[in-house]
Design a protein around this motif. Sequence first.
Motif, PDB file in Angstrom:
ATOM      1  N   GLU A  98      29.147  26.519  47.091  1.00  0.00           N
ATOM      2  CA  GLU A  98      29.601  27.622  47.934  1.00  0.00           C
ATOM      3  C   GLU A  98      28.356  28.296  48.502  1.00  0.00           C
ATOM      4  O   GLU A  98      27.384  28.482  47.780  1.00  0.00           O
ATOM      5  CB  GLU A  98      30.360  28.603  47.031  1.00  0.00           C
ATOM      6  CG  GLU A  98      30.939  29.805  47.725  1.00  0.00           C
ATOM      7  CD  GLU A  98      31.828  30.624  46.770  1.00  0.00           C
ATOM      8  OE1 GLU A  98      33.054  30.456  46.837  1.00  0.00           O
ATOM      9  OE2 GLU A  98      31.295  31.404  45.959  1.00  0.00           O
ATOM     10  N   TYR A  99      28.352  28.626  49.783  1.00  0.00           N
ATOM     11  CA  TYR A  99      27.219  29.406  50.296  1.00  0.00           C
ATOM     12  C   TYR A  99      27.607  30.317  51.437  1.00  0.00           C
ATOM     13  O   TYR A  99      28.548  30.066  52.174  1.00  0.00           O
ATOM     14  CB  TYR A  99      26.018  28.537  50.689  1.00  0.00           C
ATOM     15  CG  TYR A  99      26.282  27.358  51.594  1.00  0.00           C
ATOM     16  CD1 TYR A  99      26.450  26.086  51.061  1.00  0.00           C
ATOM     17  CD2 TYR A  99      26.308  27.501  52.987  1.00  0.00           C
ATOM     18  CE1 TYR A  99      26.665  24.993  51.885  1.00  0.00           C
ATOM     19  CE2 TYR A  99      26.519  26.409  53.813  1.00  0.00           C
ATOM     20  CZ  TYR A  99      26.702  25.162  53.263  1.00  0.00           C
ATOM     21  OH  TYR A  99      26.918  24.078  54.069  1.00  0.00           O
ATOM     22  N   ASP A 100      26.835  31.390  51.513  1.00  0.00           N
ATOM     23  CA  ASP A 100      26.885  32.342  52.621  1.00  0.00           C
ATOM     24  C   ASP A 100      25.801  31.870  53.585  1.00  0.00           C
ATOM     25  O   ASP A 100      24.607  31.963  53.298  1.00  0.00           O
ATOM     26  CB  ASP A 100      26.574  33.732  52.053  1.00  0.00           C
ATOM     27  CG  ASP A 100      26.439  34.800  53.132  1.00  0.00           C
ATOM     28  OD1 ASP A 100      26.283  34.460  54.316  1.00  0.00           O
ATOM     29  OD2 ASP A 100      26.477  35.994  52.768  1.00  0.00           O
ATOM     30  N   HIS A 148      29.407  28.965  56.905  1.00  0.00           N
ATOM     31  CA  HIS A 148      29.532  29.167  55.464  1.00  0.00           C
ATOM     32  C   HIS A 148      30.256  27.993  54.796  1.00  0.00           C
ATOM     33  O   HIS A 148      30.843  27.152  55.473  1.00  0.00           O
ATOM     34  CB  HIS A 148      30.340  30.437  55.193  1.00  0.00           C
ATOM     35  CG  HIS A 148      29.882  31.607  56.006  1.00  0.00           C
ATOM     36  ND1 HIS A 148      28.669  32.210  55.803  1.00  0.00           N
ATOM     37  CD2 HIS A 148      30.455  32.257  57.045  1.00  0.00           C
ATOM     38  CE1 HIS A 148      28.516  33.196  56.667  1.00  0.00           C
ATOM     39  NE2 HIS A 148      29.597  33.252  57.433  1.00  0.00           N
ATOM     40  N   ALA A 149      30.259  27.981  53.469  1.00  0.00           N
ATOM     41  CA  ALA A 149      31.024  26.962  52.737  1.00  0.00           C
ATOM     42  C   ALA A 149      31.629  27.545  51.477  1.00  0.00           C
ATOM     43  O   ALA A 149      30.975  28.293  50.751  1.00  0.00           O
ATOM     44  CB  ALA A 149      30.133  25.776  52.389  1.00  0.00           C
ATOM     45  N   TYR A 150      32.900  27.202  51.248  1.00  0.00           N
ATOM     46  CA  TYR A 150      33.529  27.451  49.948  1.00  0.00           C
ATOM     47  C   TYR A 150      33.425  26.191  49.087  1.00  0.00           C
ATOM     48  O   TYR A 150      33.474  26.275  47.870  1.00  0.00           O
ATOM     49  CB  TYR A 150      35.017  27.773  50.120  1.00  0.00           C
ATOM     50  CG  TYR A 150      35.310  29.083  50.799  1.00  0.00           C
ATOM     51  CD1 TYR A 150      34.748  30.270  50.341  1.00  0.00           C
ATOM     52  CD2 TYR A 150      36.170  29.134  51.893  1.00  0.00           C
ATOM     53  CE1 TYR A 150      35.031  31.467  50.949  1.00  0.00           C
ATOM     54  CE2 TYR A 150      36.467  30.339  52.516  1.00  0.00           C
ATOM     55  CZ  TYR A 150      35.893  31.504  52.038  1.00  0.00           C
ATOM     56  OH  TYR A 150      36.185  32.698  52.638  1.00  0.00           O
ATOM     57  N   ILE A 196      23.730  31.147  47.417  1.00  0.00           N
ATOM     58  CA  ILE A 196      24.315  29.826  47.123  1.00  0.00           C
ATOM     59  C   ILE A 196      24.808  29.871  45.685  1.00  0.00           C
ATOM     60  O   ILE A 196      24.133  30.412  44.812  1.00  0.00           O
ATOM     61  CB  ILE A 196      23.274  28.677  47.192  1.00  0.00           C
ATOM     62  CG1 ILE A 196      22.498  28.690  48.502  1.00  0.00           C
ATOM     63  CG2 ILE A 196      23.949  27.332  46.964  1.00  0.00           C
ATOM     64  CD1 ILE A 196      21.454  27.569  48.575  1.00  0.00           C
ATOM     65  N   TYR A 204      34.071  28.276  57.936  1.00  0.00           N
ATOM     66  CA  TYR A 204      33.871  27.980  56.508  1.00  0.00           C
ATOM     67  C   TYR A 204      34.294  26.538  56.237  1.00  0.00           C
ATOM     68  O   TYR A 204      35.430  26.166  56.535  1.00  0.00           O
ATOM     69  CB  TYR A 204      34.744  28.901  55.637  1.00  0.00           C
ATOM     70  CG  TYR A 204      34.406  30.368  55.759  1.00  0.00           C
ATOM     71  CD1 TYR A 204      34.717  31.080  56.919  1.00  0.00           C
ATOM     72  CD2 TYR A 204      33.777  31.048  54.732  1.00  0.00           C
ATOM     73  CE1 TYR A 204      34.393  32.429  57.041  1.00  0.00           C
ATOM     74  CE2 TYR A 204      33.456  32.394  54.845  1.00  0.00           C
ATOM     75  CZ  TYR A 204      33.764  33.075  56.000  1.00  0.00           C
ATOM     76  OH  TYR A 204      33.450  34.402  56.121  1.00  0.00           O
ATOM     77  N   ILE A 210      30.077  35.423  46.179  1.00  0.00           N
ATOM     78  CA  ILE A 210      28.769  35.544  46.852  1.00  0.00           C
ATOM     79  C   ILE A 210      28.892  36.243  48.204  1.00  0.00           C
ATOM     80  O   ILE A 210      27.937  36.840  48.670  1.00  0.00           O
ATOM     81  CB  ILE A 210      28.063  34.179  47.044  1.00  0.00           C
ATOM     82  CG1 ILE A 210      28.892  33.208  47.884  1.00  0.00           C
ATOM     83  CG2 ILE A 210      27.715  33.558  45.708  1.00  0.00           C
ATOM     84  CD1 ILE A 210      28.088  32.021  48.358  1.00  0.00           C
ATOM     85  N   PHE A 211      30.075  36.192  48.832  1.00  0.00           N
ATOM     86  CA  PHE A 211      30.225  36.805  50.153  1.00  0.00           C
ATOM     87  C   PHE A 211      30.255  38.330  50.080  1.00  0.00           C
ATOM     88  O   PHE A 211      30.097  39.004  51.077  1.00  0.00           O
ATOM     89  CB  PHE A 211      31.471  36.266  50.862  1.00  0.00           C
ATOM     90  CG  PHE A 211      31.354  34.801  51.165  1.00  0.00           C
ATOM     91  CD1 PHE A 211      30.592  34.364  52.235  1.00  0.00           C
ATOM     92  CD2 PHE A 211      31.959  33.856  50.353  1.00  0.00           C
ATOM     93  CE1 PHE A 211      30.456  33.012  52.502  1.00  0.00           C
ATOM     94  CE2 PHE A 211      31.827  32.497  50.609  1.00  0.00           C
ATOM     95  CZ  PHE A 211      31.064  32.073  51.686  1.00  0.00           C
ATOM     96  N   ARG A 250      28.313  39.932  47.623  1.00  0.00           N
ATOM     97  CA  ARG A 250      27.215  40.310  46.711  1.00  0.00           C
ATOM     98  C   ARG A 250      26.427  41.518  47.196  1.00  0.00           C
ATOM     99  O   ARG A 250      25.886  42.260  46.390  1.00  0.00           O
ATOM    100  CB  ARG A 250      26.269  39.122  46.481  1.00  0.00           C
ATOM    101  CG  ARG A 250      25.373  38.813  47.662  1.00  0.00           C
ATOM    102  CD  ARG A 250      24.731  37.447  47.575  1.00  0.00           C
ATOM    103  NE  ARG A 250      23.819  37.238  48.697  1.00  0.00           N
ATOM    104  CZ  ARG A 250      24.194  36.993  49.945  1.00  0.00           C
ATOM    105  NH1 ARG A 250      25.485  36.944  50.261  1.00  0.00           N
ATOM    106  NH2 ARG A 250      23.302  36.832  50.898  1.00  0.00           N
TER     107      ARG A 250
END
Lengths: 277, 277
Positions: A9-11, A56-58, A101, A263, B136-137, B139
């Motif tokens: 997952e990442y912003d 982004h990714a979930y 991340i 996303y 994380i989104f 945070r």
Amino acid sequence: MKNVLLTIEYDGTNFCGWQRQPGLRTVQGELERVFSILCAQSVQLNGTSRTDAGVHAYGQRASFRGDFGIPVDRMQMAANHLLAAPPKGKKSSFQGLQGDIRIKNVTEVPMDFHARFDAVGKKYIYKIQNRTIPDIFHRNYCYQIPKVLDLESMKEAASYMTGTHDFKCFQAAGGKEMESTVRTIYQIRLYQRMLPEDSGEFSPSEISIEVVGDGFLYNMVRIITGTLVDVGTGKLSPENISGILAGKNRQLAGHTAPPQGLYLAEVYYNEAKRSQR
Amino acid sequence: MKNVLLTIEYDGTNFCGWQRQPGLRTVQGELERVFSILCAQSVQLNGTSRTDAGVHAYGQRASFRGDFGIPVDRMQMAANHLLAAPPKGKKSSFQGLQGDIRIKNVTEVPMDFHARFDAVGKKYIYKIQNRTIPDIFHRNYCYQIPKVLDLESMKEAASYMTGTHDFKCFQAAGGKEMESTVRTIYQIRLYQRMLPEDSGEFSPSEISIEVVGDGFLYNMVRIITGTLVDVGTGKLSPENISGILAGKNRQLAGHTAPPQGLYLAEVYYNEAKRSQR
């Protein structure tokens, strides 16, 4: 020798996209740095999707192989610990760079498994905020549209996009030349959630667009979204979609929605393939 | 000569706080840069509250005086236009730096009005996410606590804090030496909103703490929040609060909650004073 599959997952806000690039902060670069430390050897990741800057990714996936001492079931916690630490030399007051991340899962897979080539489908979610007054706290997490959108027309337009089509009209320049631009979209689902009232001209809402398909051309979901938005504002009508697809010309389709609303939600594998030994 | 009052919203993530500091990106510095361009003269702002790095605002206030050509009713749009543009020399792919301040209102006030000295009260909101799996989104926008919080105990503890007290126990070192540490808290309101289910050990929720008072000591809302969280996890009990207040010792109170959950929500003025001519 082991082959390991990560769910990530990442912003994407503070990354120049997925793909490793010298001197730039990228998701792949950051993960390779951390897993090279954990595995005490140079690690190179095969990611499923090369997401653009700001996307982004979930549930991004990536696999890598190697002979390493650390047990696979310890990797998730150890990697998340390193990923949440402030990068060397950065002021700790700069919150934006920390912990953007998170590893959601680590699993061992057969040696011949490849995170990209073995994917049989993906789900993307595109988030829109439909509101007159901009929301600065969500500026990096959605596409904010100040004109009221006609959700029913957008749903009708989406129904014409579903199925197996040549999606050349939804492919941005700058992508790889593909042998074929035919893809199958299994589902496009639009849903709306009302947001707290503000002083704008209409009640604000969040509109999410979920797109599930067997594969996607360069910028395809962002152009699908831009086209649906153009239908929502009345610039295009749902009846135009079949003609746009048949024309196979990028100029006929709508605009490209910006990256920060996109996303990568899920990657699908053939489960038999993923777990065979 | 005019005196102008701004209402300002900002995402504090990428700022080293409110106060102007050479070579650092601060909210005051950024606003003074933009208003100096608009007013074609060096503008110096008087802000109501010197928020720390990472702290956000829905309704910060600041005033400034000068002789300038631009009409007051054009300032909001012009300033928001400049604030949303990418800073010179920054890559446009770096989304995080764009449009993180928004002017919500600009109004002319009497010449002797001062945004800080004339404030008669403020409202802060502190946002907590109570969840096992980190998000994380969010945070940079809340305090994430992975142990389940007892909201009823927290409400009871808050009731003992309300009213006029010597709040020395809730003052961080590093603030100005105040003549008096007596303040009045008019209201502390706690409310909970359930969040979408995840795979954590309990249902995730957002807990907001609204604190309205006539004035606040350095880090006071963050220490109040940390103390309420310590009650919520059982480390302190609501009955301890009166003793903590009476002890006038920072060591007796709870921990200091991190900056990224804090929002300066509203500043109150005596309306007669603000609009007199």
